[in-house]
Scaffold this active site. Structure first.
Site, PDB file in Angstrom:
ATOM      1  N   HIS A   1       0.839  -1.213   0.000  1.00 38.68           N
ATOM      2  CA  HIS A   1       0.000   0.000   0.000  1.00 38.68           C
ATOM      3  C   HIS A   1       0.875   1.265   0.000  1.00 38.68           C
ATOM      4  CE1 HIS A   1      -2.936  -3.087   0.891  1.00 38.68           C
ATOM      5  NE2 HIS A   1      -2.216  -3.432   1.956  1.00 38.68           N
TER       6      HIS A   1
ATOM      7  N   GLU B   1      -2.005   0.512   8.247  1.00 35.06           N
ATOM      8  CA  GLU B   1      -1.159  -0.581   7.767  1.00 35.06           C
ATOM      9  C   GLU B   1      -0.023  -0.073   6.888  1.00 35.06           C
ATOM     10  OE1 GLU B   1      -3.005  -3.417   5.151  1.00 35.06           O
ATOM     11  OE2 GLU B   1      -1.055  -4.320   4.743  1.00 35.06           O
TER      12      GLU B   1
ATOM     13  N   HIS C   1       3.020  -6.787   4.924  1.00 35.16           N
ATOM     14  CA  HIS C   1       1.634  -6.357   5.165  1.00 35.16           C
ATOM     15  C   HIS C   1       1.236  -6.670   6.612  1.00 35.16           C
ATOM     16  CE1 HIS C   1       0.168  -5.672   0.964  1.00 35.16           C
ATOM     17  NE2 HIS C   1       1.263  -6.363   0.695  1.00 35.16           N
TER      18      HIS C   1
ATOM     19  N   GLU D   1       1.853 -11.376   6.141  1.00 36.96           N
ATOM     20  CA  GLU D   1       0.847 -10.669   6.938  1.00 36.96           C
ATOM     21  C   GLU D   1       1.310 -10.800   8.390  1.00 36.96           C
ATOM     22  OE1 GLU D   1      -1.561  -8.881   5.841  1.00 36.96           O
ATOM     23  OE2 GLU D   1      -2.276  -9.676   3.922  1.00 36.96           O
TER      24      GLU D   1
HETATM   25 ZN   LIG Z   1      -1.978  -5.147   3.084  1.00 35.17          ZN
END
Ligand SMILES: [Zn+2]
Length: 271
Positions: free
Chosen positions: A65, A102, A157, A235
């Site tokens: 992102h 995030e 992430h 993640e």
């Molecule tokens: Zn993400």
């Protein structure tokens, strides 16, 4: 660490210097501007190599992102081809209840990881230079590592999972014909080494809501479908869970996580 890795680059840099210079030249300023809308361009950033145990190794770190994505849906919602379908160019990511985004977490962990790998001599390229730009698209992030023939690519992430679910999981590629087949097996080895390291070196448990002992094969991630180098998406925890969010928001935890990722990458390279 294998003796070969300590004494000589596994693969001579040959064209890499030129490629890295090209990426440096492509670095763009993508802050918002009324006259010139930002475009999600390639924003790969390289750094000077040092001598060390990882000299000759090229690692691409992709902080997921970007901080400017939320203000430019017209750009990040553009559909891109991900081999077995279309997906958005990029997304905004998730956040904790306290508003820790995030994209900021991803960039912080990536910066810490890049620093330690560079100190060990690796050539480290990141897919965005700051946390205030837009994009780049997932296809461009993947192309950075592919074009460099990186030894390792890792996308950072944190998940937006169910609020009663805890823990990290590592997404690894599933074979997509004509695209990533050659790197499914090494990516799995990378995932295993990273999962072992996170479990051993940090307070974050393996996920109790997705995957198997922290490993989650996926065919719906463009960044995994299109990779031609060993790659996983980590993640690091679930931002929607209270206990995970407390850890993810703690700089000390983020350093321990970056250290664990460093350990996992080195273990993979030594195997
Ligand atoms: Zn993400």
């Amino acid at each position: 660490m294998s003796p070969a890795l300590l004494t000589a680059p596994a693969r001579p840099p040959r064209n890499r210097a030129a490629i890295l210079l090209l990426f440096a030249a492509l670095t763009v300023v993508s802050a918002c501007d009324n006259d010139t809308p930002p475009t999600p361009k390639s924003t790969a950033v390289a750094a000077q190599e040092q001598d060390g145990p990882l000299t000759g190794v090229t690692i691409v770190i992709d902080p997921g992102h970007n901080g400017g994505n939320v203000d430019h849906p017209e750009l990040i919602n553009e559909q891109v081809d991900v081999a077995n379908g279309k997906k958005a160019c990029d997304t905004t990511g998730t956040t904790t209840d306290d508003g820790y985004a995030e994209h900021a977490f991803n960039f912080d962990v990536a910066t810490r990881l890049a620093e330690s790998l560079r100190e060990a001599g690796a050539t480290v390229v990141t897919t965005r230079p700051d946390d205030s730009g837009v994009g780049p698209c997932i296809t461009e992030r993947t192309a950075v590592a592919n074009d460099l023939e990186a030894d390792v690519a890792i996308s950072i992430h944190a998940d937006g999972g169910p609020d009663d679910g805890r823990g990290f999981h590592i997404m690894e590629p599933v074979a997509i014909s004509g695209h990533n087949e050659d790197v499914v097996a090494p990516s799995h080895e990378l995932a295993l080494d990273l999962a072992d390291a996170i479990a051993a070196e940090t307070d974050m448990p393996a996920s109790d809501y997705i995957g198997d002992e922290g490993i989650n094969p996926r065919s719906d991630m463009g960044g995994l479908n299109l990779t031609t180098v060993p790659k996983v998406m980590v993640e690091c925890g679930n931002m929607r869970n209270h206990d995970d969010a407390a850890l993810l928001s703690d700089p000390d935890f983020r350093q321990s996580l970056a250290d664990a990722l460093d350990v996992g990458i080195r273990q993979y390279l030594a195997d």
